[in-house]
Design a protein around this motif. Structure first.
Motif, short mmCIF file in Angstrom:
data_model
loop_
_atom_site.label_atom_id
_atom_site.label_comp_id
_atom_site.label_asym_id
_atom_site.label_seq_id
_atom_site.Cartn_x
_atom_site.Cartn_y
_atom_site.Cartn_z
N LYS A 84 0.84 -1.20 0.00
CA LYS A 84 0.00 0.00 0.00
C LYS A 84 0.87 1.24 0.00
O LYS A 84 1.91 1.27 0.66
CB LYS A 84 -0.88 0.02 1.25
N GLY A 85 0.45 2.24 -0.73
CA GLY A 85 1.21 3.50 -0.75
C GLY A 85 2.24 3.52 -1.87
O GLY A 85 2.70 4.59 -2.26
N GLN A 86 2.62 2.35 -2.39
CA GLN A 86 3.57 2.30 -3.50
C GLN A 86 2.82 2.39 -4.82
O GLN A 86 1.64 2.08 -4.90
CB GLN A 86 4.36 0.98 -3.48
N TYR A 87 3.56 2.77 -5.86
CA TYR A 87 2.98 2.83 -7.19
C TYR A 87 2.47 1.45 -7.60
O TYR A 87 3.20 0.47 -7.51
CB TYR A 87 4.03 3.32 -8.18
N ALA A 140 0.11 -0.35 -6.13
CA ALA A 140 -0.15 -1.22 -4.98
C ALA A 140 -1.21 -2.27 -5.30
O ALA A 140 -2.24 -1.97 -5.90
CB ALA A 140 -0.59 -0.37 -3.80
#
Ligand code: MN
Length: 223
Positions: A93-96, A98
């Protein structure tokens, strides 16, 4: 050039772990294709073709169809490294991007005509030799407006003996799962028909002595 994936292989025992061994492109090797099913905020299928040492990539929201009358939107996205072809896992989560990525299909592709020219001009014709996708396909670029950052293309099944009407068969519904963790017995039967893949495996084994597993090597470790 030293094999860029030697470290990747050394860290893994392919007799135990079902991860793909990975292969870097060498002259004469078959070209890799992979389709990664990506459950990001919106589910899509990342369709990737090896060309010029990278994976040319398109995001196909609805996934491929074996019906030649169906044209699937394929948004051209950035190249990915060849090593990405074996990636499965959860992008946090929060990453490109996700979400969960699985290798939905993989194999080799054979361009029809000059692939560099086709890619440049927006009309790539090719044959797929995957576990789910086979036969002839086309990726064609469509009218992109100048303000669009990403080019829209279409993924279309060509007419051949592999085509299936959508009313009868939907490959994304019929075969939703990863090809990586599949039962080995089912796969092993078809191996004789894949001499190219075996040649690649022998070569890879020679550069990765730790990974020698002989007949016990899972078929998933081919590439
Ligand atoms: Mn994606």
């Amino acid at each position: 050039m030293a094999d860029a994936l030697t470290t990747y292989r050394q860290k893994r025992d392919f007799a135990i772990k079902p991860e793909p061994r990975g292969a870097t492109a060498k002259r004469g090797d078959a070209l890799t294709f992979v389709i990664q099913k990506h459950a990001a905020s919106r589910l899509h299928y990342d369709f990737r073709l090896e060309l010029d040492g990278t994976l040319k990539s398109w995001a196909v929201p609805k996934g491929p169809s074996y019906d030649p009358r169906i044209r699937r939107m394929a948004v051209h996205v950035e190249d990915h490294p060849l090593s990405y072809a074996s990636f499965e896992g959860v992008i946090p989560k929060g990453q490109y991007g996700a979400g969960t990525v699985i290798v939905w299909d993989r194999g080799t592709w054979v361009p029809v005509g000059d692939p560099q020219k086709g890619y440049r001009e927006g009309k790539l014709k090719f044959e797929l030799h995957g576990e789910k996708l086979r036969g002839r396909w086309t990726l064609v670029r469509i009218n992109n407006r100048k303000d669009e950052r990403q080019e829209p293309w279409l993924l279309i099944k060509e007419h051949d003996e592999e085509e299936r009407p959508a009313s009868e068969y939907d490959v994304t519904e019929a075969l939703p799962d990863s090809v990586v963790g599949k039962a080995q017995g089912a796969r092993r039967k078809g191996r004789e028909a894949r001499p190219k893949a075996q040649a690649t495996r022998r070569k890879a084994t020679a550069t990765a002595p730790k990974a020698q597993a002989g007949p016990g090597l899972p078929p998933e470790a081919r590439k």
